[in-house]
Design a protein around this motif. Structure first.
Motif, short mmCIF file in Angstrom:
data_model
loop_
_atom_site.label_atom_id
_atom_site.label_comp_id
_atom_site.label_asym_id
_atom_site.label_seq_id
_atom_site.Cartn_x
_atom_site.Cartn_y
_atom_site.Cartn_z
N LEU A 24 2.87 32.11 20.31
CA LEU A 24 2.11 32.08 21.56
C LEU A 24 0.61 32.28 21.39
O LEU A 24 -0.15 32.03 22.33
CB LEU A 24 2.65 33.15 22.53
N GLU A 25 0.17 32.74 20.22
CA GLU A 25 -1.25 33.02 20.09
C GLU A 25 -2.11 31.75 20.08
O GLU A 25 -3.33 31.82 20.19
CB GLU A 25 -1.53 33.85 18.84
N GLU A 26 -1.49 30.60 19.96
CA GLU A 26 -2.24 29.35 20.02
C GLU A 26 -2.66 29.01 21.45
O GLU A 26 -3.49 28.14 21.68
CB GLU A 26 -1.40 28.21 19.45
N PHE A 27 -2.06 29.71 22.43
CA PHE A 27 -2.40 29.47 23.84
C PHE A 27 -3.54 30.39 24.27
O PHE A 27 -3.36 31.61 24.34
CB PHE A 27 -1.18 29.71 24.74
N HIS A 46 -0.80 35.78 31.56
CA HIS A 46 -1.42 34.49 31.26
C HIS A 46 -2.12 33.94 32.51
O HIS A 46 -1.95 34.47 33.62
CB HIS A 46 -0.36 33.51 30.77
N GLU A 47 -2.85 32.85 32.30
CA GLU A 47 -3.54 32.20 33.42
C GLU A 47 -2.77 30.97 33.89
O GLU A 47 -2.39 30.87 35.05
CB GLU A 47 -4.97 31.85 33.01
N GLU A 52 4.46 25.16 29.28
CA GLU A 52 4.26 25.06 27.83
C GLU A 52 4.65 26.36 27.14
O GLU A 52 5.18 26.35 26.02
CB GLU A 52 2.81 24.70 27.52
N ILE A 53 4.41 27.49 27.78
CA ILE A 53 4.81 28.78 27.23
C ILE A 53 6.33 28.86 27.16
O ILE A 53 6.90 29.31 26.14
CB ILE A 53 4.25 29.94 28.09
N GLU A 54 7.00 28.41 28.22
CA GLU A 54 8.47 28.37 28.20
C GLU A 54 8.99 27.51 27.06
O GLU A 54 9.93 27.89 26.34
CB GLU A 54 8.99 27.83 29.53
N SER A 59 11.55 26.91 21.71
CA SER A 59 11.56 26.33 20.36
C SER A 59 11.95 27.34 19.29
O SER A 59 12.33 26.97 18.19
CB SER A 59 10.19 25.75 20.04
N LEU A 60 11.89 28.64 19.62
CA LEU A 60 12.25 29.68 18.66
C LEU A 60 13.76 29.95 18.62
O LEU A 60 14.24 30.69 17.77
CB LEU A 60 11.51 30.99 18.99
#
Length: 264
Positions: A24-27, A46-47, A52-54, A59-60
């Motif tokens: 998630l740190e890429e967001f 988040h904002e 995309e976060i979901e 994906s994990l």
């Protein structure tokens, strides 16, 4: 600012926490992550970009599910970060010291239980080191550190299994049960002290909760090695030592697989 709460059933240790952090740190929209490992929940502050976060969490393959999304202020969670780092450095030092002590003693007195326990200590040290050394590092560097750590643990655990198998087939001497009990008891005292240090921080952050879980598991393993030493004496057999060694090696292998997931 929004707060989205996720249920993540397969998030049960710091390895999964690190997987999620790196994913998630890429967001840039993600401002804060609050983990509750015992209850398998994650709060994402988040904002935008919730979809995309979901997808990133999905994906994990940890079974993540969105529970709710609400308007919120920035994460109210605050802690003494420096105190936590100091405690984790102590925990790392104690774990690595006893990795060396138990590994050395295990080979000298022919105890696979102590050798396996030492690798369990090394596995925990790897997770703590990953958390401490990779702070602020690039994702690629974190993944590289995770890969090296995971393969190292997997290689050592595999060698341990082969040695257990070799001794099951009749090669090797009886372990010295007295030193088994003495060394494992010393490690148990060290882990109790470590647990006291961690609890002293009174932190609810995920990495500190994970440290509590790891150390509690270590205490159980120490007790298992002590019991194995007693059974070696009572039964005049090396089988209890080999059995506890095989069980702990399986734990180390499981941890190595989890850490390797961080490098993907």
């Amino acid at each position: 600012m929004k707060k989205s709460t996720f249920n993540i059933p397969q998030m049960d240790c710091s390895a999964e926490e690190q997987m999620i952090r790196m994913r998630l740190e890429e967001f840039e929209d993600v401002k804060s992550l609050n983990f509750d490992i015992p209850n398998r929940t994650l709060e994402v502050y988040h904002e935008n970009r919730l979809n995309e976060i979901e997808e990133a969490l999905d994906s994990l393959s940890l079974g993540s599910k969105l529970n709710s999304t609400n308007e919120a202020q920035m994460s109210p969670f605050a802690s003494d970060e420096q105190q936590q780092k100091n405690i984790l450095w102590w925990v790392l030092a104690i774990n690595f010291l006893f990795f060396i002590i138990e590994m050395t003693a295990g080979w000298i007195i022919n105890s696979m239980g102590l050798i396996a326990d030492s690798l369990d200590m090394l596995a925990d040290s790897s997770v703590y080191a990953l958390s401490l050394f990779a702070v602020g590092a690039a994702v690629a560097r974190k993944k590289k550190v995770a890969k090296i750590s995971g393969y190292l643990q997997m290689g050592l655990a595999s060698l341990g299994f082969l040695e257990v198998l070799r001794r099951f087939l009749g090669v090797g001497e009886m372990p010295d049960f007295q030193w088994m009990i003495i060394i494992a008891s010393t490690a148990l005292v060290a882990n109790v002290f470590t647990l006291w240090l961690i609890n002293k921080a009174k932190s609810k952050e995920a990495h500190m909760q994970a440290s509590t879980i790891f150390t509690s598991n270590d205490i159980i393993v120490n007790g298992g090695v002590i019991l194995a030493g007693i059974l070696v004496y009572a039964l005049d057999s090396r089988w209890p030592d080999l059995l506890i060694g095989a069980v702990v090696f399986s734990f180390v292998m499981r941890g190595a697989v989890r850490i390797l997931k961080l490098s993907k």
